[in-house]
Design a protein around this motif. Structure first.
Motif, short mmCIF file in Angstrom:
data_model
loop_
_atom_site.label_atom_id
_atom_site.label_comp_id
_atom_site.label_asym_id
_atom_site.label_seq_id
_atom_site.Cartn_x
_atom_site.Cartn_y
_atom_site.Cartn_z
N LEU A 1 -6.96 56.33 33.34
CA LEU A 1 -5.51 56.54 33.36
C LEU A 1 -4.82 55.19 33.23
O LEU A 1 -5.13 54.25 33.99
CB LEU A 1 -5.10 57.23 34.66
N VAL A 2 -3.87 55.10 32.32
CA VAL A 2 -3.14 53.85 32.10
C VAL A 2 -1.68 54.18 31.85
O VAL A 2 -1.35 55.24 31.30
CB VAL A 2 -3.75 53.06 30.92
N GLN A 3 -0.81 53.29 32.25
CA GLN A 3 0.63 53.49 32.06
C GLN A 3 1.02 53.17 30.62
O GLN A 3 0.36 52.36 29.94
CB GLN A 3 1.43 52.62 33.02
N PRO A 4 2.10 53.75 30.13
CA PRO A 4 2.59 53.40 28.79
C PRO A 4 2.80 51.91 28.65
O PRO A 4 3.32 51.25 29.56
CB PRO A 4 3.90 54.18 28.69
N GLY A 5 2.38 51.38 27.51
CA GLY A 5 2.45 49.95 27.27
C GLY A 5 1.21 49.18 27.70
O GLY A 5 1.06 47.99 27.38
N GLY A 6 0.32 49.85 28.40
CA GLY A 6 -0.87 49.20 28.92
C GLY A 6 -1.98 49.12 27.89
O GLY A 6 -1.85 49.55 26.74
N SER A 7 -3.12 48.57 28.36
CA SER A 7 -4.28 48.36 27.50
C SER A 7 -5.54 48.88 28.18
O SER A 7 -5.61 48.96 29.41
CB SER A 7 -4.46 46.86 27.20
N GLY B 1 -7.80 53.10 10.74
CA GLY B 1 -6.92 54.18 10.37
C GLY B 1 -5.47 53.82 10.67
O GLY B 1 -5.19 52.88 11.40
N ASP B 2 -4.56 54.59 10.10
CA ASP B 2 -3.14 54.27 10.24
C ASP B 2 -2.70 54.23 11.71
O ASP B 2 -1.89 53.39 12.09
CB ASP B 2 -2.31 55.31 9.49
N VAL B 3 -3.25 55.12 12.53
CA VAL B 3 -2.80 55.18 13.93
C VAL B 3 -3.34 54.01 14.74
O VAL B 3 -2.82 53.71 15.82
CB VAL B 3 -3.23 56.50 14.60
N ALA B 4 -4.37 53.34 14.24
CA ALA B 4 -4.99 52.25 14.99
C ALA B 4 -4.59 50.87 14.50
O ALA B 4 -4.61 49.90 15.28
CB ALA B 4 -6.51 52.38 14.90
N ARG B 5 -4.25 50.76 13.24
CA ARG B 5 -3.98 49.45 12.64
C ARG B 5 -2.84 48.74 13.36
O ARG B 5 -1.76 49.29 13.55
CB ARG B 5 -3.64 49.63 11.16
N GLY B 6 -3.10 47.51 13.80
CA GLY B 6 -2.10 46.71 14.48
C GLY B 6 -2.10 46.84 15.99
O GLY B 6 -1.52 46.00 16.68
N ARG B 7 -2.72 47.88 16.52
CA ARG B 7 -2.75 48.06 17.97
C ARG B 7 -4.16 48.08 18.55
O ARG B 7 -4.38 47.66 19.68
CB ARG B 7 -2.07 49.37 18.37
N PHE B 8 -5.12 48.56 17.78
CA PHE B 8 -6.50 48.68 18.27
C PHE B 8 -7.38 47.67 17.53
O PHE B 8 -7.16 47.38 16.35
CB PHE B 8 -7.04 50.10 18.03
N LEU C 1 -13.79 48.99 21.60
CA LEU C 1 -12.50 49.26 20.99
C LEU C 1 -11.43 48.88 22.00
O LEU C 1 -11.32 49.51 23.06
CB LEU C 1 -12.36 50.73 20.59
N LEU C 2 -10.66 47.86 21.68
CA LEU C 2 -9.57 47.40 22.54
C LEU C 2 -8.31 48.15 22.12
O LEU C 2 -7.90 48.10 20.96
CB LEU C 2 -9.38 45.90 22.40
N LEU C 3 -7.72 48.84 23.09
CA LEU C 3 -6.51 49.62 22.85
C LEU C 3 -5.32 48.89 23.47
O LEU C 3 -5.32 48.64 24.68
CB LEU C 3 -6.63 51.01 23.47
N ASN C 4 -4.31 48.60 22.68
CA ASN C 4 -3.11 47.93 23.17
C ASN C 4 -1.87 48.77 22.93
O ASN C 4 -1.88 49.68 22.09
CB ASN C 4 -2.93 46.58 22.46
N ALA C 5 -0.82 48.46 23.68
CA ALA C 5 0.48 49.12 23.49
C ALA C 5 0.34 50.64 23.49
O ALA C 5 0.86 51.33 22.61
CB ALA C 5 1.13 48.63 22.20
N LEU C 6 -0.35 51.15 24.48
CA LEU C 6 -0.64 52.58 24.52
C LEU C 6 0.60 53.41 24.83
O LEU C 6 1.48 52.98 25.60
CB LEU C 6 -1.73 52.86 25.56
N THR C 7 0.66 54.58 24.23
CA THR C 7 1.74 55.53 24.45
C THR C 7 1.12 56.87 24.88
O THR C 7 -0.09 57.09 24.70
CB THR C 7 2.57 55.75 23.19
#
Length: 116
Positions: free
Chosen positions: A11-17, A61-68, A81-87
């Protein structure tokens, strides 16, 4: 025998990684095709990222480019897989995949929930 085991979800808050990891056996992550997908609520499967070969660049993929960001650790034989700026729209089950001699193999997945 090929086995993929994902970890790192939660579980992570919006904006988290979050950093997800896929521990592989029976494949060589530095040589074989490795990738990440996710299954969203409603059972929709989305492609996120993949890499193949020693010198290949990573595709997103389009949903990942620039954030993952996908990375490989040859010593540990893992694919992260590093996930950033999560929504909240990133909530889902994240799955590791490999293709070996034309056969697809999937891990069991790790749940990522983005919520306040």
């Amino acid at each position: 025998q090929v086995q993929l085991v994902e970890s790192g979800g939660g579980l992570v808050q919006p904006g988290g990684s979050l950093r997800l990891s896929c521990a592989a056996s029976g494949v060589d992550v530095s040589r074989d095709a490795m990738g990440w997908h996710r299954r969203l609520p409603g059972d929709k499967l989305q492609y996120l990222a993949s890499v193949f070969g020693h010198e290949s660049s990573t595709n997103y993929g389009d949903v990942a480019r620039g954030r993952f960001t996908l990375s490989r650790d040859s010593a540990k034989n893992t694919v992260d897989l590093l996930l950033n700026a999560l929504t909240p729209q990133d909530t889902g089950v994240y799955l590791c995949k490999t293709v070996l001699r034309g056969q697809e193999y999937w891990g069991q997945g790790t749940q990522v929930t983005v919520s306040t």
